[in-house]
Design a protein around this motif. Structure first.
Motif: not given
Length: 120
Positions: A45-48, A81-97
């Motif tokens: 995730l780009f956090t800069h 500038p980046y936070q490592p994690g995972t992204i889950t996309v379901a339908g019109f939503t994406a969730v970063f953890h």
């Protein structure tokens, strides 16, 4: 071909297409539609300049609640500038953890072809 011939051919075609017998019901479970579970994928995730939006493949998403420190930086506790994690996309939503417990929900921006903001 005359206009009458074209009209007659169109009428015949319409009648023939509408007269097919109904399809026989199937009991084959493999023919039933299936749902695919959303899967998490590694994501940086780009956090800069704060957390406002993301692009996953060719789709742009905007954060439900943008995050920054008030000075255009990521909030305390986030990598820059980046936070490592995972992204889950379901339908019109994406969730970063991530492993530190951060979670950010994003919603798709239909038709978007670029980011709303640019970061210098």
């Amino acid at each position: 071909m005359t206009v009458r011939s074209i009209a007659a051919a169109a009428a015949t075609l319409a009648v023939l297409c509408g007269c097919a017998p109904p399809a026989a019901p199937t009991n084959d479970p493999s023919a039933s539609p299936t749902t695919t579970a959303a899967s998490s994928n590694p994501f940086s995730l780009f956090t800069h300049c704060g957390i406002y939006e993301i692009q996953v493949q060719h789709t742009f998403f905007v954060a439900d609640q943008p995050l920054d420190d008030g000075h255009g930086n990521p909030p305390a506790g986030w990598a820059n500038p980046y936070q490592p994690g995972t992204i889950t996309v379901a339908g019109f939503t994406a969730v970063f953890h991530d492993d530190t417990g951060h979670a950010v929900t994003f919603h798709e921006r239909p038709g978007a072809t670029s980011f709303l903001r640019t970061c210098s």
